[in-house]
Design an enzyme around this catalytic site. Sequence first.
Site, PDB file in Angstrom:
ATOM      1  N   GLU A 119       0.876  -1.283   0.124  1.00 52.49           N
ATOM      2  CA  GLU A 119       0.007   0.048   0.051  1.00 52.49           C
ATOM      3  C   GLU A 119       1.068   1.284  -0.041  1.00 52.49           C
ATOM      4  O   GLU A 119       1.369   1.504   0.975  1.00 52.49           O
ATOM      5  CB  GLU A 119      -1.077  -0.086   1.200  1.00 52.49           C
ATOM      6  CG  GLU A 119      -1.834   0.638   1.078  1.00 52.49           C
ATOM      7  CD  GLU A 119      -2.145   2.302   1.552  1.00 52.49           C
ATOM      8  OE1 GLU A 119      -1.666   2.972   0.754  1.00 52.49           O
ATOM      9  OE2 GLU A 119      -2.234   2.507   2.623  1.00 52.49           O
ATOM     10  N   CYS A 166      -1.819   8.971   2.534  1.00 48.52           N
ATOM     11  CA  CYS A 166      -1.723   8.255   1.177  1.00 48.52           C
ATOM     12  C   CYS A 166      -2.735   8.689   0.081  1.00 48.52           C
ATOM     13  O   CYS A 166      -2.589   8.995  -1.146  1.00 48.52           O
ATOM     14  CB  CYS A 166      -1.238   6.812   1.198  1.00 48.52           C
ATOM     15  SG  CYS A 166      -2.668   6.146   2.120  1.00 48.52           S
TER      16      CYS A 166
HETATM   17  P1  NAD Z   1      10.354   6.902   3.365  1.00 47.09           P
HETATM   18  O1  NAD Z   1      10.413   6.403   2.057  1.00 47.09           O
HETATM   19  O2  NAD Z   1      11.875   7.067   3.943  1.00 47.09           O
HETATM   20  O3  NAD Z   1       9.817   5.852   4.178  1.00 47.09           O
HETATM   21  C1  NAD Z   1       8.425   5.586   4.121  1.00 47.09           C
HETATM   22  C2  NAD Z   1       8.261   4.285   5.277  1.00 47.09           C
HETATM   23  O4  NAD Z   1       9.073   3.070   4.917  1.00 47.09           O
HETATM   24  C3  NAD Z   1       8.476   4.763   6.655  1.00 47.09           C
HETATM   25  O5  NAD Z   1       7.413   4.463   7.522  1.00 47.09           O
HETATM   26  C4  NAD Z   1       9.740   4.178   7.075  1.00 47.09           C
HETATM   27  O6  NAD Z   1       9.854   3.769   8.354  1.00 47.09           O
HETATM   28  C5  NAD Z   1       9.820   2.968   6.296  1.00 47.09           C
HETATM   29  N1  NAD Z   1      10.918   2.206   5.518  1.00 47.09           N
HETATM   30  C6  NAD Z   1      12.080   2.962   5.087  1.00 47.09           C
HETATM   31  N2  NAD Z   1      12.921   2.268   4.562  1.00 47.09           N
HETATM   32  C7  NAD Z   1      12.498   1.068   5.273  1.00 47.09           C
HETATM   33  C8  NAD Z   1      12.844  -0.309   4.746  1.00 47.09           C
HETATM   34  N3  NAD Z   1      14.401  -0.455   4.163  1.00 47.09           N
HETATM   35  N4  NAD Z   1      12.464  -1.355   5.145  1.00 47.09           N
HETATM   36  C9  NAD Z   1      11.129  -1.305   6.006  1.00 47.09           C
HETATM   37  N5  NAD Z   1      10.506  -0.086   6.040  1.00 47.09           N
HETATM   38  C10 NAD Z   1      11.291   0.919   5.670  1.00 47.09           C
HETATM   39  O7  NAD Z   1       9.722   8.145   3.536  1.00 47.09           O
HETATM   40  P2  NAD Z   1       8.970   9.372   4.776  1.00 47.09           P
HETATM   41  O8  NAD Z   1       9.614  10.450   4.389  1.00 47.09           O
HETATM   42  O9  NAD Z   1       9.227   8.386   6.061  1.00 47.09           O
HETATM   43  O10 NAD Z   1       7.625   9.524   3.975  1.00 47.09           O
HETATM   44  C11 NAD Z   1       7.277   9.893   2.977  1.00 47.09           C
HETATM   45  C12 NAD Z   1       7.012   9.048   1.849  1.00 47.09           C
HETATM   46  O11 NAD Z   1       6.512   7.793   2.308  1.00 47.09           O
HETATM   47  C13 NAD Z   1       5.765   9.553   0.985  1.00 47.09           C
HETATM   48  O12 NAD Z   1       6.144   9.940  -0.221  1.00 47.09           O
HETATM   49  C14 NAD Z   1       4.637   8.674   1.099  1.00 47.09           C
HETATM   50  O13 NAD Z   1       4.147   8.093  -0.104  1.00 47.09           O
HETATM   51  C15 NAD Z   1       5.086   7.385   1.947  1.00 47.09           C
HETATM   52  N6  NAD Z   1       4.256   6.929   2.857  1.00 47.09           N
HETATM   53  C16 NAD Z   1       3.101   6.538   2.852  1.00 47.09           C
HETATM   54  C17 NAD Z   1       2.259   6.149   3.525  1.00 47.09           C
HETATM   55  C18 NAD Z   1       0.925   5.493   3.170  1.00 47.09           C
HETATM   56  O14 NAD Z   1      -0.132   5.611   3.848  1.00 47.09           O
HETATM   57  N7  NAD Z   1       0.943   4.971   1.801  1.00 47.09           N
HETATM   58  C19 NAD Z   1       2.616   6.312   4.898  1.00 47.09           C
HETATM   59  C20 NAD Z   1       3.696   6.726   5.249  1.00 47.09           C
HETATM   60  C21 NAD Z   1       4.610   7.231   4.304  1.00 47.09           C
END
Ligand code: NAD
Length: 478
Positions: A247, A281
């Site tokens: 998701e 999202c």
């Molecule tokens: P990010 O890409 O650094 O992280 C996104 C999420 O993934 C975070 O919760 C982080 O803890 C997790 N993550 C990061 N690296 C990981 C790994 N190697 N293994 C497992 N989990 C990992 O971005 P961010 O600045 O934290 O959030 C912004 C972006 O994340 C946005 O572009 C948005 O699309 C996305 N996001 C989406 C949702 C959603 O509900 N779909 C929720 C939170 C963040």
Amino acid sequence: MEDCQLLIDGNWRGGSKGRYLDVLDPVNEEVLYRAAAAESDDIEEALLSSERALEEWSCVPAWSRAAKLDEIANLFSKYEGEMGELAAREVGKPLAEAQGEVGLCADQFRWYAGEIRRLSGARVPSRMGGHFETSYEPVGVVAALTPWNFPSLLVARKVAPALAAGCPVIVSPSELTPKSGAMIVKVCEEAGLPKGLVQFLSGRPEEVSAPLLASPIVRKISFTGSTTVGRLLMRESARTLKRLTLELGGHAPVVVDNTVDVEKAANLCAKGKFRNSGQVCVSPSRFYVHDDVYDEFLSRFVSYAKGLKLGGPMEESSGMGPMASEKRRDAMEELVEKTLSEGGKLECGGRRPPDMNRGYFFEPTVFTELSDDATIMNEEPFGPVAPVVRFGDREDVLQRANQTSFGLAGFVLSSDMNFVNYFKRGLEVGMVGVNTLSVGSTVEAPFGGVNDSGFGEEGGHMALYGYLSNRTYHVTEL
Ligand code: NAD
């Protein structure tokens, strides 16, 4: 606040090296609490424990599993106040928003208790004699990798269907909000589950996810987060061919035609856009407004944005909290700079509030006069920055609405059913909101995207199948 601990094989404890990570309060940048960091030997122990739990739980009859899920659902009422406050403080969102989220967690367990009671296989006549029987089996050990924007609900959304299906779950929460995840696990545990059935591993998500992805014990990854990380998880889990529910991000277009009540539409859009500081999202994030109503819509949208009071979660007058992290706040600053350099006109906001010098606050921001290829029209803002542009022709605006590679949600506001139907059919997304900006965060609605927004559903009856595999028996007589 007390430290957040790991739950491994039935024991709440610190990591094997005693490392803790600071969790910061986004309102004042001070340490809110510390969370234990899981090491590779902790993760190995959790994996072996979940393997044992699978043997036990998968043999428990569906009706007994359902009864346990109902018990978990009932326990939530005891913790909802505490959990709402915790989520509000971790994310910085207004308390009422956090309470709304927490209030939806119990439903997840109740719903999947019902779904698993109703699930049955089939009996199919065989052309070779006898018959085929099909049955649903638990897919195996699940790793639930959850983000920070809805830190309780998104954990409950994965744990509830997994347990209903007969699967053990290892929860790896975001490093920004681990304690909300731990609370969901604590409530499950209090209902008296087998050791190792639900485990909790805080730490750096990349450090925790790596051994989970590599392990043949984990059969399914359910991830909510960014498309970039979703791709990485898919690549890393290919070696052991795990099942995936992804998701991911979105960039939801909103098409507002000239038959709407403009005041209502503008307020609905602005409210939806700035909820959770735009860190959702399915956040409405590109507004295409018909020429006839554009000026009035824009002026009402901007005045809503200017009127939003920023504040901490416990301030009753707060309409919008800070961004969840410094990283997100910096991302907004970069996006604003880029949008200005690409010719966007700043209508309001665009900066940290000058009178707030602590915390990750960012003013509600509106941009106009953007070309379709402006960065903000193509890359997900995931923050309180809204582009509002005009359209005149529905064929043209459908094409523009579909121009990104995301496909999570899309919205159409109109009282003309032909117009509505055109967008219901034409938007390339997993979820369409018609005259609403809400698309199913409640359990009865399947929630999921297409294209770069991922695949698989959460919520609804369909989510359960993500945690099940089919087994076919051919039964004949000798
Ligand atoms: P990010 O890409 O650094 O992280 C996104 C999420 O993934 C975070 O919760 C982080 O803890 C997790 N993550 C990061 N690296 C990981 C790994 N190697 N293994 C497992 N989990 C990992 O971005 P961010 O600045 O934290 O959030 C912004 C972006 O994340 C946005 O572009 C948005 O699309 C996305 N996001 C989406 C949702 C959603 O509900 N779909 C929720 C939170 C963040």
